[in-house]
Write a protein that holds these residues in place. Sequence first.
Motif, PDB file in Angstrom:
ATOM      1  N   LEU A   4      32.151  14.357  26.293  1.00 13.97           N
ATOM      2  CA  LEU A   4      33.185  15.090  25.560  1.00 13.97           C
ATOM      3  C   LEU A   4      34.053  15.967  26.462  1.00 13.97           C
ATOM      4  O   LEU A   4      35.004  16.589  25.981  1.00 13.97           O
ATOM      5  CB  LEU A   4      32.540  15.949  24.473  1.00 13.97           C
ATOM      6  N   GLU A   5      33.752  16.017  27.728  1.00 17.33           N
ATOM      7  CA  GLU A   5      34.495  16.851  28.681  1.00 17.33           C
ATOM      8  C   GLU A   5      35.984  16.506  28.643  1.00 17.33           C
ATOM      9  O   GLU A   5      36.376  15.355  28.806  1.00 17.33           O
ATOM     10  CB  GLU A   5      33.955  16.642  30.091  1.00 17.33           C
ATOM     11  N   GLY A   6      36.820  17.510  28.367  1.00 17.98           N
ATOM     12  CA  GLY A   6      38.266  17.325  28.355  1.00 17.98           C
ATOM     13  C   GLY A   6      38.828  16.730  27.066  1.00 17.98           C
ATOM     14  O   GLY A   6      40.025  16.531  26.957  1.00 17.98           O
ATOM     15  N   LYS A   7      37.991  16.457  26.097  1.00 17.11           N
ATOM     16  CA  LYS A   7      38.447  15.894  24.816  1.00 17.11           C
ATOM     17  C   LYS A   7      38.823  17.010  23.858  1.00 17.11           C
ATOM     18  O   LYS A   7      38.420  18.144  24.013  1.00 17.11           O
ATOM     19  CB  LYS A   7      37.340  15.049  24.166  1.00 17.11           C
ATOM     20  N   LYS A   8      39.604  16.665  22.833  1.00 21.60           N
ATOM     21  CA  LYS A   8      39.961  17.600  21.768  1.00 21.60           C
ATOM     22  C   LYS A   8      39.239  17.150  20.505  1.00 21.60           C
ATOM     23  O   LYS A   8      39.241  15.964  20.184  1.00 21.60           O
ATOM     24  CB  LYS A   8      41.470  17.617  21.548  1.00 21.60           C
ATOM     25  N   LEU A   9      38.622  18.101  19.799  1.00 19.73           N
ATOM     26  CA  LEU A   9      37.829  17.769  18.632  1.00 19.73           C
ATOM     27  C   LEU A   9      38.424  18.353  17.357  1.00 19.73           C
ATOM     28  O   LEU A   9      38.892  19.490  17.337  1.00 19.73           O
ATOM     29  CB  LEU A   9      36.401  18.312  18.783  1.00 19.73           C
ATOM     30  N   LEU A  10      38.378  17.556  16.298  1.00 18.49           N
ATOM     31  CA  LEU A  10      38.680  17.998  14.945  1.00 18.49           C
ATOM     32  C   LEU A  10      37.364  17.905  14.195  1.00 18.49           C
ATOM     33  O   LEU A  10      36.809  16.820  14.044  1.00 18.49           O
ATOM     34  CB  LEU A  10      39.711  17.085  14.279  1.00 18.49           C
ATOM     35  N   LEU A  11      36.847  19.036  13.745  1.00 21.78           N
ATOM     36  CA  LEU A  11      35.549  19.061  13.077  1.00 21.78           C
ATOM     37  C   LEU A  11      35.742  19.266  11.587  1.00 21.78           C
ATOM     38  O   LEU A  11      36.335  20.253  11.163  1.00 21.78           O
ATOM     39  CB  LEU A  11      34.684  20.192  13.649  1.00 21.78           C
ATOM     40  N   LEU A  12      35.239  18.332  10.809  1.00 23.28           N
ATOM     41  CA  LEU A  12      35.357  18.419   9.356  1.00 23.28           C
ATOM     42  C   LEU A  12      33.954  18.425   8.779  1.00 23.28           C
ATOM     43  O   LEU A  12      33.280  17.400   8.729  1.00 23.28           O
ATOM     44  CB  LEU A  12      36.167  17.241   8.816  1.00 23.28           C
ATOM     45  N   GLY A  13      33.515  19.611   8.375  1.00 25.02           N
ATOM     46  CA  GLY A  13      32.178  19.772   7.822  1.00 25.02           C
ATOM     47  C   GLY A  13      32.159  19.543   6.328  1.00 25.02           C
ATOM     48  O   GLY A  13      33.203  19.493   5.674  1.00 25.02           O
ATOM     49  N   GLU A  14      30.970  19.406   5.783  1.00 25.97           N
ATOM     50  CA  GLU A  14      30.791  19.148   4.359  1.00 25.97           C
ATOM     51  C   GLU A  14      29.932  20.249   3.766  1.00 25.97           C
ATOM     52  O   GLU A  14      28.934  20.650   4.356  1.00 25.97           O
ATOM     53  CB  GLU A  14      30.117  17.783   4.191  1.00 25.97           C
ATOM     54  N   ARG A  15      30.306  20.745   2.606  1.00 28.82           N
ATOM     55  CA  ARG A  15      29.649  21.903   1.981  1.00 28.82           C
ATOM     56  C   ARG A  15      28.150  21.705   1.799  1.00 28.82           C
ATOM     57  O   ARG A  15      27.357  22.603   2.042  1.00 28.82           O
ATOM     58  CB  ARG A  15      30.307  22.189   0.636  1.00 28.82           C
ATOM     59  N   ASP A  16      27.729  20.535   1.354  1.00 28.48           N
ATOM     60  CA  ASP A  16      26.310  20.276   1.114  1.00 28.48           C
ATOM     61  C   ASP A  16      25.618  19.644   2.310  1.00 28.48           C
ATOM     62  O   ASP A  16      24.442  19.309   2.242  1.00 28.48           O
ATOM     63  CB  ASP A  16      26.137  19.363  -0.105  1.00 28.48           C
ATOM     64  N   GLY A  17      26.342  19.466   3.405  1.00 23.88           N
ATOM     65  CA  GLY A  17      25.779  18.859   4.610  1.00 23.88           C
ATOM     66  C   GLY A  17      25.883  19.829   5.772  1.00 23.88           C
ATOM     67  O   GLY A  17      25.472  20.974   5.686  1.00 23.88           O
ATOM     68  N   VAL A  18      26.474  19.374   6.846  1.00 20.39           N
ATOM     69  CA  VAL A  18      26.649  20.199   8.042  1.00 20.39           C
ATOM     70  C   VAL A  18      28.016  20.875   7.970  1.00 20.39           C
ATOM     71  O   VAL A  18      29.042  20.208   7.869  1.00 20.39           O
ATOM     72  CB  VAL A  18      26.545  19.343   9.328  1.00 20.39           C
ATOM     73  N   ALA A  19      28.019  22.196   8.017  1.00 18.99           N
ATOM     74  CA  ALA A  19      29.262  22.965   7.917  1.00 18.99           C
ATOM     75  C   ALA A  19      30.025  22.961   9.246  1.00 18.99           C
ATOM     76  O   ALA A  19      29.436  22.791  10.315  1.00 18.99           O
ATOM     77  CB  ALA A  19      28.946  24.392   7.516  1.00 18.99           C
ATOM     78  N   GLY A  20      31.335  23.154   9.165  1.00 17.22           N
ATOM     79  CA  GLY A  20      32.191  23.193  10.349  1.00 17.22           C
ATOM     80  C   GLY A  20      31.746  24.211  11.391  1.00 17.22           C
ATOM     81  O   GLY A  20      31.649  23.888  12.576  1.00 17.22           O
TER      82      GLY A  20
END
Length: 43
Positions: A4-20
């Motif tokens: 992931l070095e140098g990458k840009k991330l968009l994190l979309l979490g889920e309320r009942d799962g893993v949160a952002g």
Amino acid sequence: MGKLEGKKLLLLGERDGVAGPAMEEVLRDSGAEIVFSATECFV
């Protein structure tokens, strides 16, 4: 150098799962730039 070095991330979490913010915490030291992070409710 990690995969992931140098990458840009968009994190979309889920309320009942893993949160952002939880994903942000785990990926903070990955070397990637977290551009956007949110927790949504998918129904």
